[in-house]
Design a protein around this motif. Structure first.
Motif, short mmCIF file in Angstrom:
data_model
loop_
_atom_site.label_atom_id
_atom_site.label_comp_id
_atom_site.label_asym_id
_atom_site.label_seq_id
_atom_site.Cartn_x
_atom_site.Cartn_y
_atom_site.Cartn_z
N VAL A 1 55.51 34.27 20.80
CA VAL A 1 56.27 34.04 22.04
C VAL A 1 55.67 34.78 23.24
CG1 VAL A 1 58.44 33.44 20.91
CG2 VAL A 1 57.97 35.82 21.45
N GLY A 2 55.13 35.96 23.02
CA GLY A 2 54.48 36.68 24.12
C GLY A 2 53.23 35.97 24.61
N LYS A 3 52.42 35.51 23.67
CA LYS A 3 51.21 34.77 24.01
C LYS A 3 51.58 33.49 24.76
CE LYS A 3 47.35 35.09 23.16
NZ LYS A 3 46.28 35.58 24.07
N LEU A 4 52.59 32.78 24.26
CA LEU A 4 53.05 31.55 24.91
C LEU A 4 53.48 31.83 26.34
CD1 LEU A 4 53.90 28.55 24.80
CD2 LEU A 4 56.11 29.35 23.93
N ALA A 5 54.27 32.88 26.54
CA ALA A 5 54.75 33.21 27.88
C ALA A 5 53.58 33.51 28.81
CB ALA A 5 55.71 34.39 27.82
N ALA A 6 52.61 34.27 28.34
CA ALA A 6 51.46 34.61 29.17
C ALA A 6 50.64 33.37 29.53
CB ALA A 6 50.57 35.63 28.44
N GLN A 7 50.42 32.49 28.57
CA GLN A 7 49.63 31.29 28.83
C GLN A 7 50.35 30.35 29.80
OE1 GLN A 7 46.30 30.98 27.41
NE2 GLN A 7 46.95 33.11 27.26
N VAL A 8 51.66 30.23 29.67
CA VAL A 8 52.44 29.42 30.60
C VAL A 8 52.34 30.00 32.01
CG1 VAL A 8 54.82 28.77 31.24
CG2 VAL A 8 54.00 28.43 28.89
N ALA A 9 52.43 31.32 32.13
CA ALA A 9 52.32 31.96 33.44
C ALA A 9 50.94 31.74 34.04
CB ALA A 9 52.62 33.46 33.32
N HIS A 10 49.89 31.88 33.24
CA HIS A 10 48.53 31.63 33.73
C HIS A 10 48.40 30.20 34.26
CE1 HIS A 10 47.06 35.41 32.33
NE2 HIS A 10 46.96 35.08 31.05
N ALA A 11 48.91 29.24 33.51
CA ALA A 11 48.81 27.83 33.90
C ALA A 11 49.57 27.58 35.20
CB ALA A 11 49.33 26.93 32.79
N SER A 12 50.78 28.10 35.28
CA SER A 12 51.60 27.88 36.48
C SER A 12 50.89 28.39 37.72
CB SER A 12 52.96 28.57 36.31
OG SER A 12 53.74 28.42 37.48
N LEU A 13 50.41 29.60 37.66
CA LEU A 13 49.76 30.20 38.82
C LEU A 13 48.45 29.48 39.16
CD1 LEU A 13 49.76 32.37 40.97
CD2 LEU A 13 48.68 33.92 39.33
N SER A 14 47.68 29.11 38.16
CA SER A 14 46.40 28.44 38.41
C SER A 14 46.59 27.09 39.12
CB SER A 14 45.63 28.23 37.11
OG SER A 14 45.21 29.48 36.60
N ALA A 15 47.56 26.31 38.67
CA ALA A 15 47.80 25.01 39.32
C ALA A 15 48.36 25.22 40.72
CB ALA A 15 48.74 24.16 38.48
N TYR A 16 49.26 26.19 40.88
CA TYR A 16 49.83 26.50 42.19
C TYR A 16 48.73 26.84 43.19
CZ TYR A 16 52.14 29.33 45.78
OH TYR A 16 52.56 29.86 46.97
N GLU A 17 47.76 27.63 42.77
CA GLU A 17 46.67 28.03 43.66
C GLU A 17 45.82 26.86 44.13
OE1 GLU A 17 44.82 31.03 41.22
OE2 GLU A 17 45.90 32.63 42.26
N ASP A 18 45.86 25.74 43.40
CA ASP A 18 45.08 24.56 43.77
C ASP A 18 45.85 23.56 44.63
OD1 ASP A 18 42.81 25.49 42.55
OD2 ASP A 18 43.15 24.39 40.68
N THR A 19 47.06 23.93 45.07
CA THR A 19 47.85 23.02 45.90
C THR A 19 47.66 23.34 47.37
OG1 THR A 19 49.79 24.45 45.71
CG2 THR A 19 49.65 22.62 44.18
N ASP A 20 47.98 22.36 48.20
CA ASP A 20 47.89 22.58 49.63
C ASP A 20 49.09 23.39 50.13
OD1 ASP A 20 50.08 20.68 50.63
OD2 ASP A 20 48.83 19.33 49.44
N GLU A 21 48.98 23.92 51.32
CA GLU A 21 50.00 24.81 51.87
C GLU A 21 51.35 24.12 52.03
OE1 GLU A 21 51.57 28.31 52.75
OE2 GLU A 21 49.49 28.02 52.14
N ARG A 22 51.37 22.86 52.43
CA ARG A 22 52.63 22.13 52.59
C ARG A 22 53.37 22.04 51.27
NH1 ARG A 22 54.91 17.76 51.17
NH2 ARG A 22 53.06 16.93 50.18
N THR A 23 52.64 21.70 50.20
CA THR A 23 53.25 21.59 48.87
C THR A 23 53.73 22.95 48.39
OG1 THR A 23 51.83 19.71 48.35
CG2 THR A 23 52.83 20.85 46.48
N ARG A 24 52.95 23.98 48.61
CA ARG A 24 53.36 25.33 48.21
C ARG A 24 54.69 25.71 48.86
NH1 ARG A 24 48.05 29.23 48.54
NH2 ARG A 24 46.72 27.99 47.17
N ARG A 25 54.77 25.50 50.17
CA ARG A 25 56.00 25.86 50.89
C ARG A 25 57.20 25.07 50.39
NH1 ARG A 25 52.84 26.58 55.94
NH2 ARG A 25 52.91 24.34 56.06
#
Length: 112
Positions: free
Chosen positions: A15-39
């Motif tokens: 469960v700890g590994k799963l949580a960390a991997q989900v967090a990595h994925a969420s942040l990585s995809a977020y960083e690839d979005t445009d500013e309008r989508t982020r907001r």
């Protein structure tokens, strides 16, 4: 708006590994979005849904669907410091994006 993270069920992540991997994925995809989508996503509560992926091939199928829909996405590969071999693909995040668009890519996947 939402983001969906698909995690592999075939590699036995704790469960700890799963949580960390989900967090990595969420942040990585977020960083690839445009500013309008982020907001828009942040202002709407940063909705996230975690679903099951049966294996590595399904992660890549999801990535291709997301690419075709023009959605930000990120596949995460483990560094191999603990439970998994280095480079093991573990998760993919799709979005943030409009609910309807994200559902076209991930709507048939079961909740984790």
């Amino acid at each position: 708006m939402k983001q969906v993270i698909a995690a592999r069920t075939d590699i036995g992540m704790g469960v700890g590994k799963l949580a960390a991997q989900v967090a990595h994925a969420s942040l990585s995809a977020y960083e690839d979005t445009d500013e309008r989508t982020r907001r828009a996503w942040k202002g709407g509560g940063q909705k996230k849904v975690v679903v099951k992926a049966s294996g590595e091939s399904e992660l890549y199928e999801i990535a291709e669907k997301a690419r075709l829909e023009g959605l930000p996405h990120a596949i995460i590969r483990d560094a191999g410091h603990t439970q998994l071999d280095p480079g093991t693909p573990t998760t993919i995040a799709v979005g943030p994006g409009d609910d309807e668009l994200v559902d076209r890519v991930t709507g048939d996947l079961s909740l984790y």
